[in-house]
Design a protein around this motif. Structure first.
Motif, PDB file in Angstrom:
ATOM      1  N   PHE A 171       0.850  -1.191   0.000  1.00  0.00           N
ATOM      2  CA  PHE A 171       0.000   0.000   0.000  1.00  0.00           C
ATOM      3  C   PHE A 171       0.887   1.243   0.000  1.00  0.00           C
ATOM      4  O   PHE A 171       2.093   1.163   0.264  1.00  0.00           O
ATOM      5  CB  PHE A 171      -0.939   0.002   1.215  1.00  0.00           C
ATOM      6  N   PRO A 172       0.310   2.407  -0.297  1.00  0.00           N
ATOM      7  CA  PRO A 172       1.119   3.634  -0.327  1.00  0.00           C
ATOM      8  C   PRO A 172       1.536   4.053   1.076  1.00  0.00           C
ATOM      9  O   PRO A 172       0.779   3.910   2.049  1.00  0.00           O
ATOM     10  CB  PRO A 172       0.183   4.664  -0.966  1.00  0.00           C
ATOM     11  N   ALA A 173       2.736   4.584   1.177  1.00  0.00           N
ATOM     12  CA  ALA A 173       3.244   5.065   2.462  1.00  0.00           C
ATOM     13  C   ALA A 173       2.579   6.381   2.846  1.00  0.00           C
ATOM     14  O   ALA A 173       1.931   7.049   2.028  1.00  0.00           O
ATOM     15  CB  ALA A 173       4.757   5.250   2.381  1.00  0.00           C
ATOM     16  N   ALA A 174       2.737   6.744   4.092  1.00  0.00           N
ATOM     17  CA  ALA A 174       2.226   8.037   4.559  1.00  0.00           C
ATOM     18  C   ALA A 174       2.916   9.179   3.828  1.00  0.00           C
ATOM     19  O   ALA A 174       2.313  10.228   3.574  1.00  0.00           O
ATOM     20  CB  ALA A 174       2.427   8.159   6.071  1.00  0.00           C
ATOM     21  N   GLU A 175       4.171   8.986   3.469  1.00  0.00           N
ATOM     22  CA  GLU A 175       4.922   9.979   2.710  1.00  0.00           C
ATOM     23  C   GLU A 175       4.670   9.779   1.226  1.00  0.00           C
ATOM     24  O   GLU A 175       4.871   8.666   0.706  1.00  0.00           O
ATOM     25  CB  GLU A 175       6.412   9.839   3.008  1.00  0.00           C
ATOM     26  N   PRO A 176       4.208  10.777   0.498  1.00  0.00           N
ATOM     27  CA  PRO A 176       3.913  10.607  -0.926  1.00  0.00           C
ATOM     28  C   PRO A 176       5.125  10.118  -1.712  1.00  0.00           C
ATOM     29  O   PRO A 176       6.277  10.425  -1.384  1.00  0.00           O
ATOM     30  CB  PRO A 176       3.504  12.014  -1.371  1.00  0.00           C
ATOM     31  N   GLY A 177       4.847   9.316  -2.763  1.00  0.00           N
ATOM     32  CA  GLY A 177       5.910   8.837  -3.619  1.00  0.00           C
ATOM     33  C   GLY A 177       6.654   7.643  -3.082  1.00  0.00           C
ATOM     34  O   GLY A 177       7.738   7.305  -3.582  1.00  0.00           O
ATOM     35  N   ARG A 178       6.069   6.973  -2.082  1.00  0.00           N
ATOM     36  CA  ARG A 178       6.723   5.809  -1.507  1.00  0.00           C
ATOM     37  C   ARG A 178       5.689   4.685  -1.329  1.00  0.00           C
ATOM     38  O   ARG A 178       4.484   4.946  -1.228  1.00  0.00           O
ATOM     39  CB  ARG A 178       7.392   6.149  -0.169  1.00  0.00           C
TER      40      ARG A 178
ATOM     41  N   LYS B 268      -3.447 -11.426  19.138  1.00  0.00           N
ATOM     42  CA  LYS B 268      -2.304 -12.181  18.632  1.00  0.00           C
ATOM     43  C   LYS B 268      -1.183 -11.249  18.182  1.00  0.00           C
ATOM     44  O   LYS B 268      -1.402 -10.099  17.809  1.00  0.00           O
ATOM     45  CB  LYS B 268      -2.720 -13.057  17.450  1.00  0.00           C
ATOM     46  N   ASN B 269       0.035 -11.792  18.213  1.00  0.00           N
ATOM     47  CA  ASN B 269       1.215 -11.096  17.705  1.00  0.00           C
ATOM     48  C   ASN B 269       1.830 -11.864  16.547  1.00  0.00           C
ATOM     49  O   ASN B 269       1.613 -13.078  16.401  1.00  0.00           O
ATOM     50  CB  ASN B 269       2.277 -10.957  18.803  1.00  0.00           C
ATOM     51  N   VAL B 270       2.603 -11.165  15.758  1.00  0.00           N
ATOM     52  CA  VAL B 270       3.389 -11.761  14.672  1.00  0.00           C
ATOM     53  C   VAL B 270       4.783 -11.138  14.683  1.00  0.00           C
ATOM     54  O   VAL B 270       5.037 -10.155  15.371  1.00  0.00           O
ATOM     55  CB  VAL B 270       2.731 -11.500  13.298  1.00  0.00           C
ATOM     56  N   PHE B 271       5.666 -11.733  13.903  1.00  0.00           N
ATOM     57  CA  PHE B 271       6.924 -11.074  13.573  1.00  0.00           C
ATOM     58  C   PHE B 271       6.721 -10.354  12.247  1.00  0.00           C
ATOM     59  O   PHE B 271       6.420 -10.984  11.225  1.00  0.00           O
ATOM     60  CB  PHE B 271       8.066 -12.081  13.458  1.00  0.00           C
ATOM     61  N   GLY B 272       6.863  -9.043  12.257  1.00  0.00           N
ATOM     62  CA  GLY B 272       6.657  -8.244  11.066  1.00  0.00           C
ATOM     63  C   GLY B 272       7.968  -7.865  10.411  1.00  0.00           C
ATOM     64  O   GLY B 272       8.963  -7.579  11.084  1.00  0.00           O
ATOM     65  N   ILE B 273       7.963  -7.870   9.080  1.00  0.00           N
ATOM     66  CA  ILE B 273       9.067  -7.349   8.272  1.00  0.00           C
ATOM     67  C   ILE B 273       8.473  -6.247   7.415  1.00  0.00           C
ATOM     68  O   ILE B 273       7.611  -6.509   6.567  1.00  0.00           O
ATOM     69  CB  ILE B 273       9.695  -8.439   7.389  1.00  0.00           C
ATOM     70  N   VAL B 274       8.904  -5.007   7.638  1.00  0.00           N
ATOM     71  CA  VAL B 274       8.299  -3.846   6.986  1.00  0.00           C
ATOM     72  C   VAL B 274       9.394  -3.086   6.235  1.00  0.00           C
ATOM     73  O   VAL B 274      10.395  -2.676   6.828  1.00  0.00           O
ATOM     74  CB  VAL B 274       7.626  -2.916   8.013  1.00  0.00           C
ATOM     75  N   LEU B 275       9.187  -2.921   4.928  1.00  0.00           N
ATOM     76  CA  LEU B 275      10.144  -2.206   4.092  1.00  0.00           C
ATOM     77  C   LEU B 275       9.402  -1.129   3.318  1.00  0.00           C
ATOM     78  O   LEU B 275       8.403  -1.402   2.649  1.00  0.00           O
ATOM     79  CB  LEU B 275      10.827  -3.165   3.114  1.00  0.00           C
ATOM     80  N   GLU B 276       9.894   0.096   3.417  1.00  0.00           N
ATOM     81  CA  GLU B 276       9.310   1.208   2.674  1.00  0.00           C
ATOM     82  C   GLU B 276      10.336   1.688   1.659  1.00  0.00           C
ATOM     83  O   GLU B 276      11.502   1.916   1.992  1.00  0.00           O
ATOM     84  CB  GLU B 276       8.923   2.338   3.631  1.00  0.00           C
ATOM     85  N   VAL B 277       9.904   1.831   0.388  1.00  0.00           N
ATOM     86  CA  VAL B 277      10.823   2.176  -0.693  1.00  0.00           C
ATOM     87  C   VAL B 277      10.260   3.335  -1.513  1.00  0.00           C
ATOM     88  O   VAL B 277       9.052   3.585  -1.519  1.00  0.00           O
ATOM     89  CB  VAL B 277      11.078   0.965  -1.613  1.00  0.00           C
ATOM     90  N   ASP B 278      11.141   4.024  -2.214  1.00  0.00           N
ATOM     91  CA  ASP B 278      10.706   5.035  -3.172  1.00  0.00           C
ATOM     92  C   ASP B 278       9.967   4.366  -4.325  1.00  0.00           C
ATOM     93  O   ASP B 278      10.359   3.288  -4.786  1.00  0.00           O
ATOM     94  CB  ASP B 278      11.907   5.802  -3.723  1.00  0.00           C
ATOM     95  N   ASP B 279       8.921   5.005  -4.823  1.00  0.00           N
ATOM     96  CA  ASP B 279       8.185   4.454  -5.955  1.00  0.00           C
ATOM     97  C   ASP B 279       9.084   4.227  -7.167  1.00  0.00           C
ATOM     98  O   ASP B 279       8.863   3.291  -7.947  1.00  0.00           O
ATOM     99  CB  ASP B 279       7.023   5.377  -6.333  1.00  0.00           C
TER     100      ASP B 279
END
Length: 320
Positions: free
Chosen positions: A27-34, A161-172
């Protein structure tokens, strides 16, 4: 389930929750263009695995040209935990290297600390924003009601419940100008070989469609082969559960086979165009498999989601 317990007989692959892919989000990041890419694993963290598996390769694959093969891949490799601490290295691969399950390509993040606390430690490196660690599970569904013939209980399986999350945010720009396709994979190194033990993109496919005896093969497979391998069997499932004719069943299956989550950034992100943390994928899948007879399990999204990175909610306290 979404993709939780995706091994045979509603168990984690290899009987190891650390290898169990639970969900994929784009999904789109909070910061535009990412753009945000999230893969979650370990459906009962941390009680069934206190760290990421050090012999696994966790991976997010990206198809840039619509051929259902990876053109870009981000691999996440974790060291062995020591004294409650663990680090991770992120590799970025392109082209032919991206189609290998090995963690090929240069390391774009090295030795980042995995966060097992309740306040996220966020890594900034070379245009990437990254987090790995314990967070709350965003998946919401009345699983008791689904199992008991759609007699809804109001109980949300994922609420505590909990999970192990892997979160990566990149430039479009990293993902090219057009629509992309995304899927996640977990591979395990055993006896000198790397074996794919879990993979997926769309929620709740293997639970509804795959017979127990084919789940391991599905988890080891490639999306590009999905239509030929599973169209016939999955058409039969839809005929049984939703009264579909063949043409209607195949039209419905075109949205999930190959098992690649499409995301067109020129359109609003809402499943099946990407997937946000608030998308009601359980109701969407119920409507699909029932032929529109069951359209809602009446469970709302979780209220602990963040509007900023890492977007996943704070981990729930775990009883000793």
């Amino acid at each position: 389930m979404s993709h939780h317990l995706s091994g045979p007989n509603l168990r984690s692959p290899k009987g190891d929750a650390r290898l169990d892919l639970t969900d994929l989000f784009v999904f789109p990041a909070a910061e535009p263009g990412r753009t945000v890419l999230i893969m979650n694993v370990n459906p009962f963290a941390p009680t069934q695995g206190e760290a990421f598996h050090p012999d696994a390769v966790y991976r997010i694959n990206v198809d840039l040209d619509g051929d259902n093969r990876a053109d870009l891949a981000y691999s996440f490799v974790f060291d062995a935990p020591h004294d409650g601490r663990q680090t991770v290295t992120v590799h970025r691969a392109e082209g032919a290297d991206a189609r290998s399950h090995e963690p090929t390509g240069p390391a774009v993040i090295t030795g980042a600390a995995v966060d097992f606390g309740r306040v996220p430690s966020i890594v900034h490196s070379g245009g990437y924003r990254f987090f790995a660690g314990l967070r709350s599970d965003p998946f919401f569904a009345d699983l008791d009601g689904i199992v008991n013939g759609f007699q809804w209980t109001g109980n949300d399986f994922g609420l505590d419940k909990n999970v192990f999350g892997i979160v990566l945010e990149v430039d479009d720009d990293e993902l090219g100008p057009g629509p992309i396709g995304v899927w996640a994979r977990v591979s395990l190194r055993q006896d000198g070989q790397l074996l794919s033990v879990d993979r997926g993109a769309h929620p709740s496919l293997t639970a509804y469609f795959n017979a127990e005896e084919v789940k391991d093969a599905y988890n080891a497979g490639e999306p590009a082969d999905d239509w030929d391998a599973y169209r016939e069997a999955w058409t039969a499932v839809l005929a049984h559960t939703g009264g579909y004719g063949q043409a209607d069943a195949e039209a419905a299956l075109r949205t999930v086979l190959p098992d690649v989550l499409r995301y067109d950034r020129s359109q609003p992100a809402a499943y099946p165009n990407g997937r946000t943390l608030r998308d009601d994928v359980t109701s969407a899948r119920l409507a699909m498999v029932s032929g529109g007879k069951v359209t809602d399990d009446h469970i709302p999204p979780h209220t602990d989601l963040l509007t900023v990175f890492p977007y996943l909610g704070q981990a729930h306290a775990v009883a000793p």
